[in-house]
Write a protein that holds these residues in place. Structure first.
Motif, PDB file in Angstrom:
ATOM      1  N   ALA A  87       2.236 -12.592   0.473  1.00  0.00           N
ATOM      2  CA  ALA A  87       3.178 -13.255  -0.430  1.00  0.00           C
ATOM      3  C   ALA A  87       4.369 -12.333  -0.615  1.00  0.00           C
ATOM      4  CB  ALA A  87       2.520 -13.552  -1.772  1.00  0.00           C
ATOM      5  N   ARG A  88       5.503 -12.941  -0.917  1.00  0.00           N
ATOM      6  CA  ARG A  88       6.722 -12.153  -1.028  1.00  0.00           C
ATOM      7  C   ARG A  88       7.550 -12.700  -2.175  1.00  0.00           C
ATOM      8  NH1 ARG A  88      11.589 -13.596   2.596  1.00  0.00           N
ATOM      9  NH2 ARG A  88      11.754 -14.977   0.818  1.00  0.00           N
ATOM     10  N   LEU A  89       8.094 -11.813  -2.957  1.00  0.00           N
ATOM     11  CA  LEU A  89       8.987 -12.221  -4.043  1.00  0.00           C
ATOM     12  C   LEU A  89      10.339 -11.592  -3.766  1.00  0.00           C
ATOM     13  CD1 LEU A  89       9.446 -13.471  -6.889  1.00  0.00           C
ATOM     14  CD2 LEU A  89       8.859 -11.240  -7.811  1.00  0.00           C
TER      15      LEU A  89
ATOM     16  N   ALA B 208       3.300  -8.602  -1.948  1.00  0.00           N
ATOM     17  CA  ALA B 208       2.016  -8.549  -2.650  1.00  0.00           C
ATOM     18  C   ALA B 208       0.993  -7.874  -1.758  1.00  0.00           C
ATOM     19  CB  ALA B 208       1.560  -9.952  -2.996  1.00  0.00           C
ATOM     20  N   GLY B 209       0.053  -7.218  -2.374  1.00  0.00           N
ATOM     21  CA  GLY B 209      -1.060  -6.609  -1.642  1.00  0.00           C
ATOM     22  C   GLY B 209      -2.170  -7.633  -1.481  1.00  0.00           C
ATOM     23  N   PRO B 210      -3.309  -7.208  -0.969  1.00  0.00           N
ATOM     24  CA  PRO B 210      -4.428  -8.146  -0.813  1.00  0.00           C
ATOM     25  C   PRO B 210      -4.998  -8.572  -2.165  1.00  0.00           C
ATOM     26  CG  PRO B 210      -5.093  -5.921  -0.230  1.00  0.00           C
ATOM     27  CD  PRO B 210      -3.629  -5.866  -0.480  1.00  0.00           C
TER      28      PRO B 210
ATOM     29  N   SER C 212       6.866  -1.445  -7.580  1.00  0.00           N
ATOM     30  CA  SER C 212       8.197  -1.833  -8.036  1.00  0.00           C
ATOM     31  C   SER C 212       8.282  -3.325  -8.350  1.00  0.00           C
ATOM     32  CB  SER C 212       9.241  -1.470  -6.982  1.00  0.00           C
ATOM     33  OG  SER C 212       8.964  -2.165  -5.798  1.00  0.00           O
ATOM     34  N   ALA C 213       7.209  -4.074  -8.092  1.00  0.00           N
ATOM     35  CA  ALA C 213       7.212  -5.473  -8.508  1.00  0.00           C
ATOM     36  C   ALA C 213       6.990  -5.573 -10.015  1.00  0.00           C
ATOM     37  CB  ALA C 213       6.130  -6.249  -7.762  1.00  0.00           C
ATOM     38  N   GLY C 214       6.608  -4.459 -10.644  1.00  0.00           N
ATOM     39  CA  GLY C 214       6.470  -4.429 -12.097  1.00  0.00           C
ATOM     40  C   GLY C 214       5.407  -5.380 -12.610  1.00  0.00           C
ATOM     41  N   ALA C 215       4.280  -5.435 -11.898  1.00  0.00           N
ATOM     42  CA  ALA C 215       3.218  -6.337 -12.332  1.00  0.00           C
ATOM     43  C   ALA C 215       2.603  -5.829 -13.629  1.00  0.00           C
ATOM     44  CB  ALA C 215       2.146  -6.435 -11.246  1.00  0.00           C
ATOM     45  N   GLY C 216       2.308  -6.746 -14.541  1.00  0.00           N
ATOM     46  CA  GLY C 216       1.649  -6.357 -15.791  1.00  0.00           C
ATOM     47  C   GLY C 216       0.168  -6.167 -15.552  1.00  0.00           C
ATOM     48  N   ARG C 217      -0.654  -7.000 -16.188  1.00  0.00           N
ATOM     49  CA  ARG C 217      -2.101  -6.896 -15.987  1.00  0.00           C
ATOM     50  C   ARG C 217      -2.431  -7.570 -14.659  1.00  0.00           C
ATOM     51  NH1 ARG C 217      -6.905  -9.055 -18.202  1.00  0.00           N
ATOM     52  NH2 ARG C 217      -5.812 -11.018 -18.521  1.00  0.00           N
ATOM     53  N   THR C 218      -3.046  -6.832 -13.746  1.00  0.00           N
ATOM     54  CA  THR C 218      -3.341  -7.409 -12.434  1.00  0.00           C
ATOM     55  C   THR C 218      -4.814  -7.747 -12.290  1.00  0.00           C
ATOM     56  OG1 THR C 218      -3.619  -5.213 -11.532  1.00  0.00           O
ATOM     57  CG2 THR C 218      -1.446  -6.208 -11.289  1.00  0.00           C
ATOM     58  N   ARG C 219      -5.655  -7.300 -13.201  1.00  0.00           N
ATOM     59  CA  ARG C 219      -7.097  -7.573 -13.081  1.00  0.00           C
ATOM     60  C   ARG C 219      -7.477  -8.669 -14.055  1.00  0.00           C
ATOM     61  NH1 ARG C 219      -9.639  -1.615 -12.278  1.00  0.00           N
ATOM     62  NH2 ARG C 219      -8.180  -0.987 -10.674  1.00  0.00           N
TER      63      ARG C 219
ATOM     64  N   PRO D 248      10.252  -7.177 -11.863  1.00  0.00           N
ATOM     65  CA  PRO D 248      10.611  -6.246 -10.785  1.00  0.00           C
ATOM     66  C   PRO D 248      11.603  -5.192 -11.270  1.00  0.00           C
ATOM     67  CG  PRO D 248      10.849  -8.517 -10.071  1.00  0.00           C
ATOM     68  CD  PRO D 248      10.643  -8.556 -11.538  1.00  0.00           C
ATOM     69  N   THR D 249      11.457  -4.012 -10.696  1.00  0.00           N
ATOM     70  CA  THR D 249      12.347  -2.911 -11.070  1.00  0.00           C
ATOM     71  C   THR D 249      13.321  -2.566  -9.955  1.00  0.00           C
ATOM     72  OG1 THR D 249      10.681  -1.368 -10.295  1.00  0.00           O
ATOM     73  CG2 THR D 249      10.687  -1.881 -12.630  1.00  0.00           C
TER      74      THR D 249
END
Lengths: 429, 398
Positions: free
Chosen positions: A150-152, A126-128, A92-99, A118-119
């Motif tokens: 981390a937290r948004l 955030a994950g690891p 639900s953070a709506g991350a685009g490209r993460t790699r 974010p949705t």
């Protein structure tokens, strides 16, 4: 460890010698050889601990806006490190490209950016951070995950702020500060001035006229420095979904718009969210209040509990000593008879003015007017019944002197503000 | 690097290996389990029910005679395909072919070229001329216990043998017929191309069920145990490979011949095998996840209208037209009263009069619509609702 697509391609290439020699043994030997090469590559790959990681995340973003989280990577080793990093986020953070692939020379560093849209409201975690390093053959490499918390914070959307300019204009009209020739309507005596043709004769102050020998009129202005307490019910009924979101979201919109309007009008606002106990609170004064309120309401989630109305009454009584406007954003429903809402409103109405705002379900309106088939007829009957029950409860509340606003999710915020302005104009705060 | 102090790194040292060391017991347990499974799978042959097969322990099998032969020091090896025979020393080997009627002509030719002794078991139909024996299967049926009735030492040693079914006859004086009953023989034996070919058309004496009767066991041991090696083949009609033995097709024993459809180029099978291995590697490539999945705490989703919909379904199940109509009437009255300024608590007469005035309808009509009898069925409910809708649309502020 991990292997790359090149390993697979190389393994598939084994089909050629296998076909030429017509031997399965060659195929097996080729595959084993490829895997041995991959293992060698893993052994040769730089350790993941040679890559230093730092995460930078903005503290907050408003829902429907997007932001950017960054990961800083630095090569702490002696060799060039080639690989990829994954900046993992909740869905639900709506991350685009993460790699993000990277190639770092010795002592070099790079910043990779992950777009976040974010949705959902609330804290998005955030994950690891996962690091992959590639070996010199590019067949395989090492992989490790690193916990970098981390937290948004995703603030409420506050879509109803588009209603704010029109309400502020109305506020100025009430105030008498507009260019329009309107009497400053309000309840608080402001000053005496000379009578001008066109003034309402009812506002002539006869005592002052007698004293001065000229006709003077009284002017009024709206009350200022009144207290407004916004109480959001985040219990069971607020969890139910109306339209696109839970009832609570409409309540949050309403409290944000009301707080913005009331603080511009010079009133002192405080807010609380509660179910059986207080879940969030915003009570500072001055311009920081809106930020504090949005931040506090961002993480409020509806719980599946029955609200404790007597506790709320005690809470409000302990917070405000003067007469205030208490805005209860809850659900007016037949179950309110049992839950104690009516008793709470009666208790608060003694010393304060109570405004009850409730979100209506647009689906009930659809059911009420649907005449499609026999099932729809029974649906219309049931919806009419629900409406009557709600009206009965609303009537009880009105009889106690409280103001009741029933509105669809999108209309609740402006409707509550309109009622607030009406109360202010009438001097009932 | 100024920001190096703030950077975090993964802990040094082996990752996967350290974790593996921590769970060494688990790995050993898994390895043992896998080994056990492999062992069980490998050792679990489906019970053999092929007649005359040496692994078949049922009445129709020949497991018993195989065991007896092994006790006498004869090595019995059964092959699934003729090509797997790979007989190295035909002079010291007895080739046993059961069910010869299922052999193809090419296989018969390769048998004819085989230099060692051959024992043929079972129905022969018309295959024996292909092996150089002028022996036919007769249509006459024989049965009962029969004496050897010939000079063959093996047959004489057996004494009496019981058999039934199809029998053999010949006109060739070089062929010795034994156990003859009314001109039909159970066994034929001849020297062909310098080797002995023995035909036991009635195979029942060798089966597990009959081996202990009459002289069956003696006959079996003498006929099959002439050489230290026995290669046993049961023809099944599916195997099309040819016999492999030194001396057949030259001195080199041909290798296993692949049965691949001949429209594909040679080596296709191996290429696909290599590609299948590549698919396994691809599975490992894709299965390795780039970091863990991130869980999403999901909110409870309950539609606010669920309760009302449930009530609608209850109304419908109970066909409660009266209750629906009462609610709709009250709601319509409430809306109309609000529109024309009649308070909620006003009397029935006052409301009816006001609505009649506003809509221009007769008061009796309005009274029937708002306070009339409950509709009896769905059709009446529908007409009442449409009339209420019409009335509501006619009511305007006076």
């Amino acid at each position: 460890m991990h292997i790359t697509g090149w390993t697979v391609a190389l393994a598939a290439l084994g089909a050629v010698p296998a076909a030429l020699t017509q031997s399965r043994g060659v195929a097996v030997a080729w595959a084993v050889g490829v895997l041995a090469l991959a293992l060698l590559d893993v052994w040769l790959a730089p350790s993941t601990s040679t890559v230093g990681v730092r995460r930078d995340v903005p503290t907050s973003v408003r829902l429907t806006r997007s932001t950017v989280a960054t990961v800083t990577l630095a090569n702490l080793g002696r060799r060039r490190v080639r690989g990829a990093v994954r900046d993992a986020w909740q869905p639900s953070a709506g991350a685009g490209r993460t790699r993000h692939p990277f190639s770092l020379a010795r002592g070099d560093s790079i910043v990779v950016r992950t777009d976040l849209a974010p949705t959902r409201r609330g804290d998005r975690h955030a994950g690891p951070v996962t690091i992959r390093t590639e070996g010199p053959l590019r067949l395989a490499g090492r992989q490790r995950s690193l916990d970098v918390p981390a937290r948004l914070r995703v603030l409420p959307e506050f879509a109803s702020r588009r209603h704010l300019p029109s309400r502020l204009r109305r506020l100025r009209e009430i105030d008498g500060r507009t260019a329009v020739q309107l009497k400053g309507a309000g309840a608080e005596f402001d000053s005496l001035r000379d009578y001008v043709i066109g003034d309402d004769v009812r506002s002539i102050d006869w005592r002052g006229t007698a004293r001065r020998g000229e006709v003077v009129v009284r002017t009024y202005r709206p009350e200022r420095d009144r207290r407004v307490v916004v109480a959001l019910d985040c219990a069971r009924l607020s969890a139910a979904r109306v339209g696109d979101g839970p009832r609570l979201d409409a309540s949050i919109e309403a409290s944000l718009l009301l707080a913005a309007l009331a603080s511009r009008a010079g009133d002192r606002v405080q807010a609380t969210a509660f179910d059986r106990s207080e879940q969030a609170r915003a009570a500072s004064s001055g311009p920081a209040f809106m930020t504090e309120l949005a931040d506090a309401l961002a993480t409020v989630e509806a719980s599946l509990l029955e609200p404790d109305w007597p506790a709320l009454v005690r809470l409000i009584e302990s917070r405000v000593s003067q007469r205030s406007l208490v805005v209860l954003l809850t659900t007016v429903e037949t179950s309110a008879l049992d839950s104690g809402l009516i008793e709470a409103v009666a208790a608060l109405q003694h010393r304060h003015q109570v405004l009850v705002g409730s979100v209506e379900d647009p689906e009930l309106g659809v059911m009420l007017t649907d005449r499609g088939d026999s099932e729809a007829l029974y649906g219309a009957g049931a919806a009419a019944r629900a409406m009557l029950e709600r009206e009965a409860v609303a009537t009880r509340l009105r009889q106690l002197g409280a103001e009741v606003v029933l509105a669809l999710p999108d209309d609740l915020a402006p409707a509550v503000c309109d009622r607030y302005l009406a109360l202010k104009a009438a001097g009932r705060l | 690097m100024t920001a190096t102090q703030e950077l975090r790194t993964t802990p040094r040292g082996p990752g996967l290996r350290a974790r593996a060391r921590g769970s060494r017991l688990v790995i050993i347990a898994v390895a043992l389990l896998v080994g056990l499974v492999v062992l069980l799978v490998a050792s679990d042959r489906d019970a053999d029910i092929v007649p005359l097969s040496t692994w078949n322990t049922r009445a129709s099998g020949t497991h018993a005679v195989t065991e007896i032969l092994r006790d006498h020091g004869v090595a019995v090896r059964q092959v699934d395909r003729l090509a797997q025979a790979r007989i190295e020393d035909p002079a010291a080997t007895t080739l046993v072919v059961a069910e010869p009627s299922r052999l193809s002509s090419a296989q018969l030719a390769s048998l004819d070229a085989y230099p060692g002794d051959v024992v043929v078991l079972g129905r022969v139909r018309a295959v024996l001329p292909s092996l150089g024996m002028d022996v036919r299967q007769t249509t006459r049926l024989a049965g009962g216990a029969v004496d050897a009735g010939c000079a063959d030492p093996d047959a004489r040693a057996a004494g009496e043998v019981a058999f039934s079914g199809a029998a053999l006859e010949t006109s060739d004086p070089d062929v010795a017929l034994c156990f003859v009953d009314a001109g039909a023989a159970a066994m034929a034996r001849a020297e062909v191309h310098g080797r002995t070919v023995t035909v036991l058309t009635a195979s029942e004496p060798l089966t597990n069920a009959q081996l202990d009767r009459y002289g069956h066991a003696a006959l079996a041991v003498r006929v099959l145990g002439a050489h230290p090696d026995v290669v046993w083949y049961v023809a099944d009609g599916l195997d099309s490979s040819l016999l492999t033995a030194s001396g057949v097709g030259g001195d080199d024993a041909p290798t296993d011949v692949e049965t691949v459809p001949d429209f594909l180029p040679p080596g296709t099978g191996s290429a696909f095998y290599a590609l299948a291995l590549a698919v396994l590697v691809a599975a490992f490539w894709k299965a390795r996840r780039f970091g863990a999945l991130i869980a999403e705490p999901l909110p409870v989703v309950v539609r606010a209208s669920e309760a009302t919909r449930g009530r609608a379904r209850l109304y419908r199940r109970a066909r409660s037209t009266g209750r629906s109509a009462a609610s709709l009437r009250a709601a319509a009255a409430l809306r109309m009263g609000r529109r024309i300024g009649v308070a909620r608590g006003e009397s029935r007469e006052a409301l009816v009069a006001a609505v009649a005035h506003a809509s221009g309808r007769p008061a009796r009509d309005v009274d029937r619509l708002l306070y009339g009898p409950a509709p009896a069925d769905e059709a009446a409910l529908l007409s009442l609702i449409s009339e209420l809708d019409a009335l509501e649309s006619e009511v305007h502020r006076p």
